[in-house]
Structures are given as C-alpha cells and as structure tokens.
Design an enzyme around this catalytic site. Structure first.
Site, PDB file in Angstrom:
ATOM      1  N   ARG A  85       0.831  -1.231   0.000  1.00 27.16           N
ATOM      2  CA  ARG A  85       0.000   0.000   0.000  1.00 27.16           C
ATOM      3  C   ARG A  85       0.861   1.276   0.000  1.00 27.16           C
ATOM      4  O   ARG A  85       0.492   2.288   0.604  1.00 27.16           O
ATOM      5  CB  ARG A  85      -0.971   0.025   1.196  1.00 27.16           C
ATOM      6  CG  ARG A  85      -1.920  -1.145   1.238  1.00 27.16           C
ATOM      7  CD  ARG A  85      -2.936  -1.135   0.079  1.00 27.16           C
ATOM      8  NE  ARG A  85      -3.718  -2.349   0.100  1.00 27.16           N
ATOM      9  CZ  ARG A  85      -3.408  -3.453  -0.613  1.00 27.16           C
ATOM     10  NH1 ARG A  85      -2.367  -3.465  -1.438  1.00 27.16           N
ATOM     11  NH2 ARG A  85      -4.169  -4.532  -0.545  1.00 27.16           N
ATOM     12  N   SER A 121     -11.281  -0.792   3.097  1.00 24.57           N
ATOM     13  CA  SER A 121     -10.623  -1.118   4.376  1.00 24.57           C
ATOM     14  C   SER A 121     -10.099   0.159   5.004  1.00 24.57           C
ATOM     15  O   SER A 121      -9.440   0.952   4.340  1.00 24.57           O
ATOM     16  CB  SER A 121      -9.438  -2.055   4.145  1.00 24.57           C
ATOM     17  OG  SER A 121      -9.895  -3.271   3.671  1.00 24.57           O
ATOM     18  N   GLU A 175      -5.711   3.568   6.225  1.00 28.75           N
ATOM     19  CA  GLU A 175      -5.354   3.368   4.806  1.00 28.75           C
ATOM     20  C   GLU A 175      -5.790   4.532   3.904  1.00 28.75           C
ATOM     21  O   GLU A 175      -4.977   5.063   3.153  1.00 28.75           O
ATOM     22  CB  GLU A 175      -5.910   2.038   4.287  1.00 28.75           C
ATOM     23  CG  GLU A 175      -5.492   1.810   2.840  1.00 28.75           C
ATOM     24  CD  GLU A 175      -6.026   0.525   2.239  1.00 28.75           C
ATOM     25  OE1 GLU A 175      -5.831  -0.539   2.818  1.00 28.75           O
ATOM     26  OE2 GLU A 175      -6.633   0.615   1.165  1.00 28.75           O
TER      27      GLU A 175
HETATM   28  C1  FAD Z   1     -15.893  -0.924  -1.451  1.00 29.20           C
HETATM   29  C2  FAD Z   1     -14.409  -0.678  -1.597  1.00 29.20           C
HETATM   30  C3  FAD Z   1     -13.542  -1.754  -1.756  1.00 29.20           C
HETATM   31  C4  FAD Z   1     -12.175  -1.538  -1.877  1.00 29.20           C
HETATM   32  N1  FAD Z   1     -11.346  -2.613  -2.050  1.00 29.20           N
HETATM   33  C5  FAD Z   1     -10.022  -2.416  -2.184  1.00 29.20           C
HETATM   34  C6  FAD Z   1      -9.146  -3.523  -2.392  1.00 29.20           C
HETATM   35  O1  FAD Z   1      -9.550  -4.670  -2.480  1.00 29.20           O
HETATM   36  N2  FAD Z   1      -7.817  -3.260  -2.505  1.00 29.20           N
HETATM   37  C7  FAD Z   1      -7.317  -1.984  -2.428  1.00 29.20           C
HETATM   38  O2  FAD Z   1      -6.097  -1.802  -2.555  1.00 29.20           O
HETATM   39  N3  FAD Z   1      -8.121  -0.930  -2.246  1.00 29.20           N
HETATM   40  C8  FAD Z   1      -9.448  -1.109  -2.122  1.00 29.20           C
HETATM   41  N4  FAD Z   1     -10.271  -0.028  -1.930  1.00 29.20           N
HETATM   42  C9  FAD Z   1      -9.695   1.318  -1.874  1.00 29.20           C
HETATM   43  C10 FAD Z   1      -9.639   1.998  -3.260  1.00 29.20           C
HETATM   44  O3  FAD Z   1     -10.451   1.307  -4.157  1.00 29.20           O
HETATM   45  C11 FAD Z   1      -8.221   2.045  -3.819  1.00 29.20           C
HETATM   46  O4  FAD Z   1      -7.318   2.654  -2.918  1.00 29.20           O
HETATM   47  C12 FAD Z   1      -8.167   2.805  -5.145  1.00 29.20           C
HETATM   48  O5  FAD Z   1      -6.902   2.602  -5.695  1.00 29.20           O
HETATM   49  C13 FAD Z   1      -8.448   4.302  -4.993  1.00 29.20           C
HETATM   50  O6  FAD Z   1      -8.421   4.917  -6.274  1.00 29.20           O
HETATM   51  P1  FAD Z   1      -9.154   6.308  -6.529  1.00 29.20           P
HETATM   52  O7  FAD Z   1      -9.007   6.663  -7.935  1.00 29.20           O
HETATM   53  O8  FAD Z   1     -10.544   6.242  -6.011  1.00 29.20           O
HETATM   54  O9  FAD Z   1      -8.283   7.278  -5.627  1.00 29.20           O
HETATM   55  P2  FAD Z   1      -8.814   8.571  -4.845  1.00 29.20           P
HETATM   56  O10 FAD Z   1      -9.585   8.118  -3.660  1.00 29.20           O
HETATM   57  O11 FAD Z   1      -9.471   9.498  -5.786  1.00 29.20           O
HETATM   58  O12 FAD Z   1      -7.441   9.188  -4.363  1.00 29.20           O
HETATM   59  C14 FAD Z   1      -6.649   8.514  -3.392  1.00 29.20           C
HETATM   60  C15 FAD Z   1      -5.273   9.193  -3.357  1.00 29.20           C
HETATM   61  O13 FAD Z   1      -4.629   8.978  -4.624  1.00 29.20           O
HETATM   62  C16 FAD Z   1      -4.208  10.218  -5.155  1.00 29.20           C
HETATM   63  N5  FAD Z   1      -4.279  10.130  -6.620  1.00 29.20           N
HETATM   64  C17 FAD Z   1      -5.344   9.788  -7.383  1.00 29.20           C
HETATM   65  N6  FAD Z   1      -5.010   9.822  -8.684  1.00 29.20           N
HETATM   66  C18 FAD Z   1      -3.713  10.218  -8.746  1.00 29.20           C
HETATM   67  C19 FAD Z   1      -2.791  10.449  -9.805  1.00 29.20           C
HETATM   68  N7  FAD Z   1      -3.148  10.299 -11.090  1.00 29.20           N
HETATM   69  N8  FAD Z   1      -1.516  10.824  -9.493  1.00 29.20           N
HETATM   70  C20 FAD Z   1      -1.139  10.991  -8.193  1.00 29.20           C
HETATM   71  N9  FAD Z   1      -1.969  10.807  -7.151  1.00 29.20           N
HETATM   72  C21 FAD Z   1      -3.241  10.404  -7.421  1.00 29.20           C
HETATM   73  C22 FAD Z   1      -5.188  11.242  -4.593  1.00 29.20           C
HETATM   74  O14 FAD Z   1      -4.636  12.546  -4.613  1.00 29.20           O
HETATM   75  C23 FAD Z   1      -5.369  10.719  -3.179  1.00 29.20           C
HETATM   76  O15 FAD Z   1      -4.319  11.147  -2.363  1.00 29.20           O
HETATM   77  C24 FAD Z   1     -11.659  -0.222  -1.820  1.00 29.20           C
HETATM   78  C25 FAD Z   1     -12.533   0.882  -1.687  1.00 29.20           C
HETATM   79  C26 FAD Z   1     -13.901   0.646  -1.574  1.00 29.20           C
HETATM   80  C27 FAD Z   1     -14.823   1.827  -1.450  1.00 29.20           C
END
Ligand code: FAD
Length: 298
Positions: free
Chosen positions: A173, A223, A294
């Site tokens: 992570r 999580s 996380e």
């Molecule tokens: C129901 C559910 C289940 C999930 N299951 C998992 C799982 O199984 N495994 C897991 O790892 N995660 C899981 N997650 C968490 C989430 O899906 C991941 O962390 C995912 O990668 C977040 O991506 P996002 O685009 O939504 O990021 P955001 O929430 O939009 O951003 C998160 C961070 O990333 C940064 N960011 C986004 N895009 C960029 C970019 N292009 N360049 C630099 N920084 C950037 C943002 O500034 C922020 O700091 C889950 C979430 C939910 C709601």
C-alpha cells in the site's frame, strides 16, 4: 477564484463551482471546494497542473474518490479530477492506460483481449492513478505486479518524467506517489496471454468473494486500516474485540466486514474519525499494535 475558473475553462477544463466532495467520494462524506476542475485531455491536465503551480494555488488530485475520508467543513483547495483521462491502447502483451481509467474496467478490458494479470482488480473501485498511489491490491495480486513504466508529471521540476518500476518504489500500500510531488498520467502494463475463459472464471470467483464478504450496499472507503504486519488481520481483530456494529452517529463498523466503516446515511467526518480513534485505542491496549489509516484524509 472567478479569474482562475475562467482561465481554467479557457484551457479546456469543465468547471464546477462550490462543489460538494460528498458527490465525488464513495464514502459520501466531504465539504465543498471552491472549484472542481475536470481537464478534458491529458495535455490539458498537464497544462492545468502547470497553471496551478505557477499561480501557487493549493490543489489536490482526485480519481474516483474511493480511498478518501474528507472533512465536511468548507475546504480551501481546488480539486483536479482525472475523470476524463480514460484512453486505453492495446499492444501485444501490453496495455497503455491513462491514469483516470477505472482499474476494474481495465481488468475487464484485459480479459476481453485475452490478457491475464489484472484479475485481482476486477472489483476494486477507483482509478489507475489511485491504484498506483496506494499500490492497490487484493487476493494476492497488486498493481505493482503488472506495471512496467509510468509517465508522470513532476510538480517540482514542472516536467513530464518516465518512472520505471524500481523508481516507483512499490511496497505494501505504498509508492513514490505518496512521497514525491509526482502525478501519474499514463502507465504501461505488462500482462501475459491466457484463454479468455480462464481469466473470466478467475475474475468471477474473486468478484463473488467480494460480493459475499464486503458491505457493497453501503457507502464506504474500503478497508480503513492497513495491516500493521503481514499476519495481523485487522478486520478479524476488530471482530474479536466485539466491535462489529459499533457506531457513532450514522457511521458504523460493518457487521459484514469489520475492516470497513460504513455510512448509513448522514455520517459525518467526525463520526468516522471518532470510530477510528476508538478502534486504534482498543487495538493498542489489547494487542500493542499501532494501526495506520489506509485512506487519505483531507
Ligand atoms: C468498497 C471498496 C472496496 C475496496 N477494495 C479495495 C481492495 O480490495 N484493494 C485496495 O487496494 N483498495 C481497495 N479499496 C480502496 C480503493 O479502491 C483504492 O485505494 C483505489 O486505488 C483508490 O483509487 P481512486 O481513484 O478512487 O483514488 P482517490 O480516492 O481518488 O485518491 C486517493 C489518493 O490517490 C491520489 N491520486 C489519485 N489519482 C492520482 C494520480 N493520477 N496521481 C497521483 N496521485 C493520485 C489522490 O490525490 C489521493 O491522495 C476499496 C474501496 C472501496 C470503497
């Protein structure tokens, strides 16, 4: 802010004024930002970042908002979204994808083209950029397994750079995107050929597990805690402590998966943070472990 909105609009961005981040996160919690900016192409995205840096305007990047816990007060930064960075191209055993592509969509795209390696991501919400930021993973797979190279924008040097896998410094992570002022734009993924049916079967199995174990019917940020060590399962620990169903306001530790906090309707930022503090304190007292949250907290 009006001048900034106009200039970003003229650069080629969609502009939403006084936008509630509640509408842009899976947790459905978050205050208003003065501007929510959606650049229409990768080039416009880069120009937008450049403009904001030059004008010294405070901003943050959002993908799908699936890993965010956001304060519900008014917020004093601009948000730039990768929503329109959705180009995908196919090489032989490669996929090139922009950072706004939903990781789960990428997983299905790979399957349809007989490419294996992204099955683990079938049900992970969020964009490729968010997955790179957090080294998202599930069921023994993680995005670092398939990344060969990432094109990123270096906010300090104001230039586009290429990072190879080693330079991205992936760990559990973790990646360089959390430490350095790099914004991912596009990635090259190396997959391997397999029969479509095999890939699809694996994806279905993993999706079914997710469906059965996770409270997908409620808003959440996934999580809430990282594993403090590989064999320490936070969800199971919280369950053993009898905290399943523990709630403050409309925020509740899920009865289905104790690693998740769900929003039952109108949960506030402080409801969620108070639950987090309670869990951290209880786990520290009973197990001596320090839990790290996380999702990013804004
Ligand atoms: C129901 C559910 C289940 C999930 N299951 C998992 C799982 O199984 N495994 C897991 O790892 N995660 C899981 N997650 C968490 C989430 O899906 C991941 O962390 C995912 O990668 C977040 O991506 P996002 O685009 O939504 O990021 P955001 O929430 O939009 O951003 C998160 C961070 O990333 C940064 N960011 C986004 N895009 C960029 C970019 N292009 N360049 C630099 N920084 C950037 C943002 O500034 C922020 O700091 C889950 C979430 C939910 C709601």
């Amino acid at each position: 802010m009006n001048d900034v909105a106009k200039e970003l609009y003229l650069l080629g961005c969609n502009i939403l004024k006084n936008e509630s981040l509640k509408l842009h996160t899976t947790f459905k919690i978050g205050g208003k930002v003065p501007l929510f900016v959606i650049p229409k192409t990768k080039n416009i995205f880069v120009k937008t970042l450049n403009y904001l840096i030059e004008k010294r305007i405070n901003f943050k990047i959002i993908g799908e908002g699936a890993n965010l816990i956001i304060n519900d007060n008014d917020l004093n930064f601009i948000v730039v979204s990768t929503e329109y960075l959705t180009n995908i191209t196919l090489g032989n055993e490669y996929i090139f994808a922009e950072s706004g592509v939903p990781i789960s969509r990428l997983s299905y795209f790979a399957m349809e083209n007989g490419l294996s390696g992204l099955e683990f991501a079938a049900g992970i919400p969020g964009s490729l950029g968010g997955a790179l930021f957090m080294n998202a993973g599930a069921y023994n797979g993680q995005i670092s397994d398939v990344i060969e190279e990432v094109e990123a924008y270096d906010l300090k040097e104001k230039k586009i750079i290429l990072l190879n896998k080693k330079e991205i410094g992936f760990d559990y992570r973790k990646s360089i995107f959390q430490k350095r002022r790099y914004i991912s734009l596009r990635a090259k993924l190396k997959l391997f050929k397999d029969k479509k049916e095999n890939i699809e079967k694996k994806m279905k199995e993993l999706s079914l597990k997710r469906w059965e174990k996770q409270p997908l019917e409620y808003p959440s940020a996934g999580s809430i805690f990282k594993r403090p060590k590989p064999d320490f399962y936070v969800g199971t620990t919280i369950e053993k402590l009898g905290l399943k169903g523990f709630s403050i306001g409309d925020a509740e530790i899920s009865n289905k998966h104790a690693g998740f906090i769900i929003n039952k309707g109108n949960a506030t930022f402080s409801d969620v943070m108070n639950i987090i503090e309670h869990v951290k304190k209880t786990v520290k007292e009973k197990y001596g472990e320090d839990l790290e949250v996380e999702p990013e907290i804004w």
